[in-house]
Design a protein around this motif. Structure first.
Motif, PDB file in Angstrom:
ATOM      1  N   SER A 129      27.043 128.526  -1.777  1.00  0.00           N
ATOM      2  CA  SER A 129      25.659 128.734  -2.207  1.00  0.00           C
ATOM      3  C   SER A 129      25.597 130.049  -2.966  1.00  0.00           C
ATOM      4  N   ILE A 130      24.758 130.111  -3.994  1.00  0.00           N
ATOM      5  CA  ILE A 130      24.598 131.319  -4.811  1.00  0.00           C
ATOM      6  C   ILE A 130      23.196 131.886  -4.600  1.00  0.00           C
ATOM      7  N   PHE A 131      23.123 133.150  -4.213  1.00  0.00           N
ATOM      8  CA  PHE A 131      21.860 133.867  -4.054  1.00  0.00           C
ATOM      9  C   PHE A 131      21.295 134.131  -5.444  1.00  0.00           C
ATOM     10  N   ILE A 132      20.040 133.699  -5.700  1.00  0.00           N
ATOM     11  CA  ILE A 132      19.554 133.684  -7.074  1.00  0.00           C
ATOM     12  C   ILE A 132      18.040 133.847  -7.137  1.00  0.00           C
ATOM     13  N   ALA A 179      16.456 122.670  -9.661  1.00  0.00           N
ATOM     14  CA  ALA A 179      17.719 122.684  -8.925  1.00  0.00           C
ATOM     15  C   ALA A 179      18.046 121.298  -8.385  1.00  0.00           C
ATOM     16  N   HIS A 180      17.047 120.639  -7.834  1.00  0.00           N
ATOM     17  CA  HIS A 180      17.259 119.288  -7.298  1.00  0.00           C
ATOM     18  C   HIS A 180      17.667 118.322  -8.409  1.00  0.00           C
ATOM     19  N   GLU A 181      17.019 118.437  -9.553  1.00  0.00           N
ATOM     20  CA  GLU A 181      17.356 117.578 -10.698  1.00  0.00           C
ATOM     21  C   GLU A 181      18.792 117.797 -11.163  1.00  0.00           C
ATOM     22  N   GLY A 185      21.713 121.702  -3.885  1.00  0.00           N
ATOM     23  CA  GLY A 185      20.949 121.868  -2.666  1.00  0.00           C
ATOM     24  C   GLY A 185      20.165 123.162  -2.723  1.00  0.00           C
ATOM     25  N   ILE A 186      19.084 123.258  -1.933  1.00  0.00           N
ATOM     26  CA  ILE A 186      18.175 124.405  -2.027  1.00  0.00           C
ATOM     27  C   ILE A 186      18.049 125.094  -0.674  1.00  0.00           C
ATOM     28  N   ASN A 187      18.484 126.347  -0.632  1.00  0.00           N
ATOM     29  CA  ASN A 187      18.267 127.226   0.504  1.00  0.00           C
ATOM     30  C   ASN A 187      17.317 128.337   0.072  1.00  0.00           C
ATOM     31  N   ALA A 188      16.847 129.137   1.013  1.00  0.00           N
ATOM     32  CA  ALA A 188      15.966 130.258   0.673  1.00  0.00           C
ATOM     33  C   ALA A 188      16.077 131.332   1.745  1.00  0.00           C
ATOM     34  N   ALA A 208      16.440 122.686   1.967  1.00  0.00           N
ATOM     35  CA  ALA A 208      17.422 122.289   2.975  1.00  0.00           C
ATOM     36  C   ALA A 208      17.519 123.272   4.125  1.00  0.00           C
ATOM     37  N   GLU A 209      17.423 124.572   3.820  1.00  0.00           N
ATOM     38  CA  GLU A 209      17.727 125.575   4.846  1.00  0.00           C
ATOM     39  C   GLU A 209      17.082 126.908   4.499  1.00  0.00           C
TER      40      GLU A 209
END
Length: 237
Positions: A129-132, A179-181, A185-188, A208-209
């Motif tokens: 995962s990339i922090f962005i 991101a979904h398109e 996956g999407i974290n925060a 997701a998380e």
């Protein structure tokens, strides 16, 4: 349901402030999972001022849910992650002396570097995962690195939400949709709290998380750790 991963850096900070092993980091991680959290996050830094590299190794046998290790992919960090093989590694562009994470990746400038690092982790079966920041151009570039997920850096949202600016969530909503398109996956994470987590979750599709540490531990001082974990779980349903 969005998964809750609890960042236990602050527990390590408390332990380190007195020396010894109180509170016991491994026991706290075990208890947090028993209380219902679906993951444990740690963010070791080179100076080991909270989480130590040995903690990352010791937690491997304790974390039975998802194990997420965050950090700047300097060589010592990469070596640690490859040794421990957590469920997920979250790449964060921290300066060595950073107090806390304060920026996401420039995935345009650092695209080739990130791609190389991510390929190495993928060879070892580790989700990345990339922090962005919530910047559409950077998210498009992130997709080209081969990362599995992004982690939206939510400090700006949290700061504006506290002032009553609920529209501050819109860039994050748009970022999540893109991101979904793109198949990400999407974290925060960062400054999400009991005050803002429900609103954020309701406005971020396919979340997701979330990884939460400072606020959760602070709130736990007043409300109790088990209660706080379950309060987050309730809000994330």
């Amino acid at each position: 349901m969005t998964k809750l991963s609890v960042n236990i850096n602050k527990i390590a900070t408390l332990r380190n402030s007195r020396g010894g092993n109180v509170p016991n980091l491994l026991q706290v991680a075990t208890d947090i999972q028993d209380f219902g959290a679906e993951g444990i996050t740690i963010h070791p830094r080179p100076d080991e001022r909270h989480i130590r590299y040995q903690d990352a190794r010791d937690l491997k046998s304790v974390v039975t849910t998802e194990y997420n290790i965050e950090g700047n992919p300097i060589q010592s960090f990469i070596d640690l992650v490859l040794e421990v093989k957590p469920t997920q590694v979250t790449l964060v562009p921290d300066a060595v002396d950073a107090i806390t994470s304060n920026a996401g990746w420039d995935t345009i400038t650092h695209q080739s570097f990130l791609k190389e690092v991510i390929e190495e982790f993928h060879k070892n079966g580790i989700r990345t995962s990339i922090f962005i920041d919530a910047d559409l151009n950077l998210i498009e570039a992130a997709a080209k690195t081969g990362t599995d997920r992004i982690e939206l850096y939510t400090e700006q949202f949290a700061s504006e939400f506290e002032k009553g600016n609920f529209d501050a969530v819109k860039p994050y909503t748009e970022a999540a949709i893109l991101a979904h398109e793109l198949g990400l996956g999407i974290n925060a994470g960062h400054d999400l709290s009991l005050d803002n987590i429900k609103f954020f979750k309701e406005n971020i599709p396919n979340l997701a998380e979330v990884s939460i540490g400072h606020a959760l531990i602070t709130e736990s001082l007043y409300l109790g750790l088990e209660n706080v974990v379950n309060m987050y779980l309730h809000r994330l349903k």
